[in-house]
Scaffold this motif. Sequence first.
Motif: not given
Length: 183
Positions: A97-104, A113-127
């Motif tokens: 979890l610590a590794d995941l949060l650092e990478l997020l 931008s917030p519309e990029c796949l990487d940002a969308a993946t971060v938000h999905s992971t946080l959900r």
Amino acid sequence: MSFSWTPHRFSGGALALDVANSVVLRHDAGQRIDRFATPAQLEDFPQAAVRFCAERALFGEIAPVRPDNRPAFLRLREAIDAYFRASVLKTSTDALLADLLELLAAVLRGAASPECLDAATVHSTLRLLSAPEKERMKICGNCGWLFIDRSKNRSRSWCDMAVCGNRAKATRHYQRRKQGARA
């Protein structure tokens, strides 16, 4: 060999899981296929996600990951898989979890931008980290992909009944017939 992103490849139930599932047969070094190893497939993934992903209503268009942020994005994909797989298997997840949060955080800082796949993946992971659906996460008994079991009685065994379920049932049928022929 021709490849296209199909609905089956988005059977995880969340964008973060679909990204993690972009590695086919992850734990079989001889047959492992990384769908993001080919730049064209990584470039095509966001458009397919908009069409097929279970979370598609949460985002509009998704832009591809910038080339300079791809290494961090791929590390994030592996961290997502490691953390949620350990969570399903009920093994220790604190360090993961610590590794995941650092990478997020790192991926979100590098996203164009917030519309990029990487940002969308971060938000999905946080959900996923904060949602009760995390308790419904499973590992497919056929292909090993992560998926959210949204069935009423939580009895789903496969990421996709039409593909993995049919393969598993056909294998069992073949084995029964083979054993019957021996007898």
